[in-house]
Design an enzyme around this catalytic site. Structure first.
Site: not given
Length: 488
Positions: A232, A335, A337, A366
């Site tokens: 990030e 990533e 969550c 995706n």
């Protein structure tokens, strides 16, 4: 064995595992000639329940029609997996040896989810007990004191090695730094508060810092498949209270081409897959364009990594835009969550079916937009969704209750199994169109079979007819609120 169900007041249930027992779907069944196999999970009662039916020579009269064209082929699947954060390893280690073995088996064994990818923070992350790097000695530009941490030796490496032993295929391990050592940054702190950046005069020492990590892990028996330069990378986010670093795209471009890429090559790690970006959809094109359009940077980059935290806000068209910059680079979702935006009392929702549906919906979308796989965030967390040193927490597909020496497999755990077990590495996505109210994606697998994953969010059962190249047909009924993995 069948799931030991337990309700915690949500709309579905968790499966309870301990030292004595844990449900496993088993090695995936192969369909007999002229038949299909389907594994089904439902909000009401099923978790990866197998059944079979005949392949037919005509299409049924169904409310939903799925058309698969196996001659229209797209990206190759790399795999599915999760992240061995400090929090994940700490929670696994809080179980008895037998319970921990069942937990790792649930993810990596052929009888479990068959994960084949692992993401590992290089040094500390927000889901650590403390902010740290692998060299916290101020001014150590020669990296004399660089070393793996106690967390590497206690929480990460032993559990990754056991995962490797249980898996029947190679596990691709990728490393990602959350922050350089604080003394290398303009703000002198590990977090992103104040938009701390790496001092330019330390670009080369930091490239050497990163290059030491794969060598150290491989010396401990963990082969490394890939790296991303920064988790990030911040551009203008001024209140990032977790481990972070500002990297403007032009700076990242120059660091990769002048420092990181050559340093990895000189250290014998030029073969590693280098995944640029590793952030949300909103800035994918803005960040990727300078890196991929510079040939001296482009040559070091293998793929573009990105996260899910804006997938519900930003169109997946930006993923296509990035892919079209250089179709030789793979795209990988690294990533995700749930619970991020929830208040403290709703960080962990034991048995929440909708969070599993969000996972399946996101993975399908995706994949249909060229992602070569999907990597989850924390492999396991405690009942409060931690630990995380800045505070707070998230949900996880596996929640550990150390006091009871048991763990709970959430609907998200089974959501990921529907892909990990059936969309095998080396599979190729094929064209899949849907007329109806379900989501679906399909792959041709290395053994020549076809796998189709379908998400139904409908509150009643519905009929579905699947046409495979107009020559083979599957006519079936999808249960209400279900995930289904068909193998033909």
């Amino acid at each position: 064995g069948q799931c030991v169900q337990r309700s915690y007041g949500e709309d579905s249930f968790v499966c309870v595992c301990d030292a004595e027992f844990c449900d496993e779907p088993g090695v995936a069944l192969q369909p007999a000639a002229g038949t299909y196999v389907v594994y089904t999970s439902t909000r009401a009662d099923l978790r990866l329940q197998p059944s079979s039916g005949p392949i037919q020579d005509s299409q049924g009269n169904a409310s939903t029609v799925i058309t698969v064209n196996t001659t229209a082929q797209f990206q190759t699947i790399l795999g599915f997996g999760s992240s061995y954060t400090d929090a994940a390893g700490l929670n696994l280690n809080s179980l008895s040896d037998a319970a921990k073995e069942n937990a790792i088996r649930s993810y990596f064994a052929p009888e479990g989810n068959e994960y084949n990818m692992v993401r590992v923070p290089i040094g500390g992350a927000d889901f650590s007990e403390r902010p740290y790097s692998l060299d916290d000695i101020n001014g150590d530009v020669d990296l004399f004191y660089w070393s793996l941490s106690l967390e590497d030796y206690d929480y990460k490496i032993p559990n990754i090695k056991r995962s490797m032993e249980l898996s029947d295929e190679e596990i691709y391990v990728m490393g990602t730094p959350w922050s350089p050592p604080a003394w290398m940054k303009s703000t002198g702190v590990a977090t992103g508060v104040g938009l701390g950046y790496l001092y330019p005069e330390l670009w080369q020492p930091y490239a050497e810092y990163v290059a030491k990590w794969p060598a150290a892990y491989e010396a401990e028996g963990v082969p490394i498949w890939g790296l991303s330069p920064q988790n990030e990378p911040l551009t203008n986010e001024t209140n990032w209270t977790i481990n972070a670093c500002q990297w403007l795209p032009e700076d990242m471009r120059d660091w990769i081409k002048d420092h990181l890429g050559p340093t990895l090559a000189d250290a014998g790690y030029g073969h590693l897959q280098l995944l640029a970006y590793d952030f949300n959809r909103s800035k994918m094109p803005y960040y990727a364009i300078p890196l991929l359009e510079d040939p001296d940077c482009n040559k070091y980059i293998s793929g573009i990594a990105y996260h899910w935290y804006e997938d519900d806000l930003i169109s997946p068209d930006v993923v296509l835009q990035v892919r079209d910059l250089d179709p030789t680079k793979f795209i990988l979702h690294t990533e995700a969550c749930t619970g991020v935006r929830a208040d403290e009392s709703h960080k962990v929702l034991l048995g929440d079916w909708s969070r599993g549906e969000y996972y399946v919906e996101d993975i399908l979308q995706n994949l249909n937009y060229y992602s070569s796989g999907w990597i989850d965030w924390n492999l396991a967390l405690d009942t409060r969704g931690g630990p995380a040193w800045p505070g707070g927490g998230n949900d996880s597909p596996m929640i550990i209750n150390a006091t009871a020496d048991e763990f709970y497999k959430q609907p998200m755990h089974y959501a990921l199994a529907h892909f990990g077990k059936f969309f095998k590495r080396g599979s190729v996505r094929v064209e899949t169109s849907v007329s109806g109210s379900v989501d679906a994606a399909s792959v041709l697998r290395p053994d020549g079979s076809l796998a189709i994953v379908i998400l139904s969010r409908n509150d009643a059962p519905e009929s579905v007819s699947m046409s495979i190249d107009g020559t083979r047909f599957l006519n079936a009924e999808l249960p209400a609120r279900s995930f289904s993995s068909f193998v033909i």
